[in-house]
Design a protein around this motif. Structure first.
Motif, mmCIF file in Angstrom:
data_model
loop_
_atom_site.group_PDB
_atom_site.id
_atom_site.type_symbol
_atom_site.label_atom_id
_atom_site.label_comp_id
_atom_site.label_asym_id
_atom_site.label_seq_id
_atom_site.Cartn_x
_atom_site.Cartn_y
_atom_site.Cartn_z
ATOM 1 N N LEU A 136 0.878 -1.169 0.000
ATOM 2 C CA LEU A 136 0.000 0.000 0.000
ATOM 3 C C LEU A 136 0.916 1.220 0.000
ATOM 4 C CD1 LEU A 136 -3.101 0.300 0.424
ATOM 5 C CD2 LEU A 136 -2.625 0.519 2.862
ATOM 6 N N ALA A 137 0.632 2.211 -0.854
ATOM 7 C CA ALA A 137 1.534 3.374 -0.925
ATOM 8 C C ALA A 137 0.764 4.677 -0.790
ATOM 9 C CB ALA A 137 2.279 3.363 -2.256
ATOM 10 N N LEU A 138 1.295 5.543 0.065
ATOM 11 C CA LEU A 138 0.781 6.906 0.159
ATOM 12 C C LEU A 138 1.804 7.791 -0.560
ATOM 13 C CD1 LEU A 138 -1.243 8.973 1.367
ATOM 14 C CD2 LEU A 138 0.188 9.032 3.412
ATOM 15 N N THR A 139 1.406 8.297 -1.732
ATOM 16 C CA THR A 139 2.317 9.107 -2.555
ATOM 17 C C THR A 139 1.920 10.559 -2.415
ATOM 18 O OG1 THR A 139 2.450 7.287 -4.101
ATOM 19 C CG2 THR A 139 3.225 9.391 -4.903
ATOM 20 N N ILE A 140 2.792 11.339 -1.781
ATOM 21 C CA ILE A 140 2.444 12.725 -1.464
ATOM 22 C C ILE A 140 3.574 13.651 -1.897
ATOM 23 C CG2 ILE A 140 0.680 12.596 0.337
ATOM 24 C CD1 ILE A 140 2.847 11.977 2.340
ATOM 25 N N SER A 141 3.253 14.551 -2.845
ATOM 26 C CA SER A 141 4.300 15.435 -3.349
ATOM 27 C C SER A 141 3.707 16.810 -3.615
ATOM 28 C CB SER A 141 4.884 14.832 -4.629
ATOM 29 O OG SER A 141 3.931 14.893 -5.652
ATOM 30 N N GLY A 142 4.455 17.629 -4.345
ATOM 31 C CA GLY A 142 3.979 18.978 -4.642
ATOM 32 C C GLY A 142 2.823 18.973 -5.636
ATOM 33 N N GLY A 143 2.731 17.929 -6.439
ATOM 34 C CA GLY A 143 1.693 17.889 -7.470
ATOM 35 C C GLY A 143 0.667 16.782 -7.270
ATOM 36 N N HIS A 144 0.938 15.832 -6.371
ATOM 37 C CA HIS A 144 0.057 14.661 -6.238
ATOM 38 C C HIS A 144 -0.123 14.248 -4.788
ATOM 39 C CE1 HIS A 144 0.612 14.059 -10.559
ATOM 40 N NE2 HIS A 144 1.857 14.419 -10.317
ATOM 41 N N SER A 145 -1.311 13.744 -4.474
ATOM 42 C CA SER A 145 -1.552 13.094 -3.179
ATOM 43 C C SER A 145 -2.497 11.946 -3.484
ATOM 44 C CB SER A 145 -2.245 14.038 -2.193
ATOM 45 O OG SER A 145 -1.410 15.131 -1.932
ATOM 46 N N ALA A 146 -2.013 10.724 -3.341
ATOM 47 C CA ALA A 146 -2.849 9.581 -3.691
ATOM 48 C C ALA A 146 -2.456 8.339 -2.909
ATOM 49 C CB ALA A 146 -2.743 9.304 -5.196
ATOM 50 N N LEU A 147 -3.421 7.432 -2.813
ATOM 51 C CA LEU A 147 -3.219 6.146 -2.148
ATOM 52 C C LEU A 147 -3.339 5.039 -3.198
ATOM 53 C CD1 LEU A 147 -5.416 6.241 1.068
ATOM 54 C CD2 LEU A 147 -3.133 5.252 0.933
ATOM 55 N N TYR A 148 -2.350 4.162 -3.239
ATOM 56 C CA TYR A 148 -2.367 3.086 -4.229
ATOM 57 C C TYR A 148 -2.236 1.725 -3.566
ATOM 58 C CZ TYR A 148 -1.064 6.809 -7.510
ATOM 59 O OH TYR A 148 -1.016 7.957 -8.248
ATOM 60 N N ARG A 149 -2.859 0.732 -4.205
ATOM 61 C CA ARG A 149 -2.583 -0.669 -3.853
ATOM 62 C C ARG A 149 -1.797 -1.235 -5.026
ATOM 63 N NH1 ARG A 149 -4.650 -6.215 -4.132
ATOM 64 N NH2 ARG A 149 -5.983 -5.752 -5.913
ATOM 65 N N VAL A 150 -0.599 -1.735 -4.761
ATOM 66 C CA VAL A 150 0.209 -2.317 -5.832
ATOM 67 C C VAL A 150 0.223 -3.823 -5.609
ATOM 68 C CG1 VAL A 150 2.449 -2.320 -6.998
ATOM 69 C CG2 VAL A 150 1.605 -0.219 -5.922
ATOM 70 N N ALA A 151 -0.490 -4.548 -6.470
ATOM 71 C CA ALA A 151 -0.604 -5.993 -6.294
ATOM 72 C C ALA A 151 0.641 -6.671 -6.851
ATOM 73 C CB ALA A 151 -1.843 -6.510 -6.991
ATOM 74 N N LYS A 152 1.081 -6.223 -8.024
ATOM 75 C CA LYS A 152 2.347 -6.676 -8.614
ATOM 76 C C LYS A 152 2.734 -5.589 -9.588
ATOM 77 C CE LYS A 152 -0.029 -9.615 -12.063
ATOM 78 N NZ LYS A 152 -0.409 -8.619 -13.020
ATOM 79 N N PHE A 153 3.943 -5.662 -10.160
ATOM 80 C CA PHE A 153 4.335 -4.593 -11.054
ATOM 81 C C PHE A 153 3.340 -4.533 -12.206
ATOM 82 C CE2 PHE A 153 6.347 -2.363 -14.465
ATOM 83 C CZ PHE A 153 6.812 -1.247 -13.779
ATOM 84 N N ASP A 154 2.876 -3.337 -12.517
ATOM 85 C CA ASP A 154 1.905 -3.133 -13.589
ATOM 86 C C ASP A 154 0.466 -3.257 -13.116
ATOM 87 O OD1 ASP A 154 3.003 -2.153 -15.780
ATOM 88 O OD2 ASP A 154 2.682 -3.901 -17.072
ATOM 89 N N HIS A 155 0.265 -3.550 -11.829
ATOM 90 C CA HIS A 155 -1.108 -3.537 -11.330
ATOM 91 C C HIS A 155 -1.184 -2.477 -10.239
ATOM 92 C CE1 HIS A 155 -5.130 -5.323 -10.559
ATOM 93 N NE2 HIS A 155 -4.934 -4.671 -9.430
#
Ligand code: KG4
Ligand code: ZN
Length: 344
Positions: A136-155
């Motif tokens: 699970l990733a919380l990606t927070i930067s100057g242009g983006h704030s989002a939560l992702y579930r990465v099941a495998k690369f490309d998903h």
């Protein structure tokens, strides 16, 4: 495999050499913060012009630092989306030209996928398991704030995102209101360390709702209202308290959704990534939460939190190993491609 990677999506020019599976051989970046500071934000034309000046000297610096010759490079990877189009153009044209001249394969990388993998770069302070299991990733930067579930690369499943401003943008705007330079997140973080987080009341939008989205524009307006009612002397006098109270509201909002997403998915590996993940209060509170519920939390070292080409190199290797190739038709795009992320 050794990849030469480029990152020019915003105002940092960065070049790196990464060796599979996840070892950084060299990473060199040229920050443009001082050039944009007088304007209170990134000026796209200035960013593009300075990328063109810095990019090739950074390639030479990386090759000589890692003692790598052009013959040893197996792949070129470049951020091709999302970002400022003129800035992206410099990295994409450079990578395409070198791919053609050196006869090497090329792959365009989504900048956000780069951030998702930054916590898995091998580093002195420890990194996530590689290759990572579901995370699970919380990606927070100057242009983006989002939560992702990465099941495998490309998903890459988008679980939630900001409906207005990004978290970094909110920090930068508050910084400007209280008289700090750009980018202001780090100044707010430092000032907050001596402030009282309960001194002022700021809203925490969506915090009681089930949705996993964020909103920071109400918080920004609330800070604006408060500050515009104060004299400049009072703003200075209360600056540490304003910063601490504002930061606490951002951290509460981010953590509430991260915790809800973790509970909902049951995923045991969680990463924080993007420039705002450098925030010391967020790191501290996220770590306390992770320990209390027994979740494995990985935060990249600060140099890999903000924009850098090492994360693009790692993502580029993964794209390539998953059969992705680009050719001379690769073009920069301001947004992500529809198939980059799946909306949950
Ligand atoms: O990931 P990044 O380098 O660039 C983008 O892709 O946007 O993130 C930059 C953002 C800026 O908004 C900056 O103010 C914020 O990250 N930032 C911080 C801290 N360090 C950087 N925000 C809060 N606390 C920090 N310590
Ligand atoms: Zn970024």
């Amino acid at each position: 495999m050794i990849v030469l990677a480029f990152e020019t999506s915003c105002d940092d020019t960065s070049v790196a050499l990464v060796q599979s599976p996840n070892k950084v051989l060299a990473v060199r970046s040229a920050s443009q913060d001082q050039l944009h500071e007088p304007f209170g934000g990134v000026v796209p034309e200035i960013a593009s012009r300075n990328h063109t000046l810095s990019i090739l000297p950074l390639v030479e610096a990386c090759l000589s630092e890692a003692n790598i010759s052009v013959d040893q490079i197996d792949l070129l990877a470049v951020t091709s989306r999302p970002g400022l189009i003129g800035a992206l153009m410099v990295g994409v044209v450079t990578a395409k030209t070198l791919a053609l001249a050196w006869n090497k394969p090329l792959v365009g990388v989504n900048h956000l996928v780069g951030h998702l993998y930054a916590p898995f770069l091998q580093s002195e302070s420890g990194q996530g398991p590689f290759p990572p299991p579901e995370f699970l990733a919380l990606t927070i930067s100057g242009g983006h704030s989002a939560l992702y579930r990465v099941a495998k690369f490309d998903h890459f499943e988008l679980l939630g995102e900001t409906v207005d401003d990004a978290a970094g943008e909110a920090f930068d705007k508050l910084a400007k209101m209280v008289g700090f330079g750009y980018p202001g997140g780090i100044h707010v973080d430092r000032a907050a360390q001596t402030g009282n987080a309960e001194a002022f009341k700021f809203p925490r939008p969506f915090i009681l709702e089930e949705r996993l989205d964020f909103s920071f524009s109400g918080l920004k307006s609330s800070a604006h209202r408060l500050i515009s009612q104060m004299s400049p002397e009072d703003v200075l006098k209360n600056r540490a308290d304003i910063c601490a109270s504002f930061q606490e509201a951002v951290v509460d909002s981010l953590l509430a959704k991260l915790q809800a997403a973790q509970k909902k998915t049951g995923i045991q590996l969680v990463v924080l990534t993007g420039g705002v993940s450098a925030n010391s209060r967020l790191r501290q509170r996220a770590q306390e939460w992770a320990q209390s519920v027994g979740v494995n939390l990985i935060t990249p070292p600060l140099k890999y939190c903000t924009d850098n080409a090492a994360m693009i190199g790692l993502a580029g290797l993964l794209y390539f190993q998953n059969g992705r190739r680009d050719d001379q038709s690769l073009s920069p795009l301001p947004g992500s491609l529809p198939h980059d992320f799946i909306r949950a």
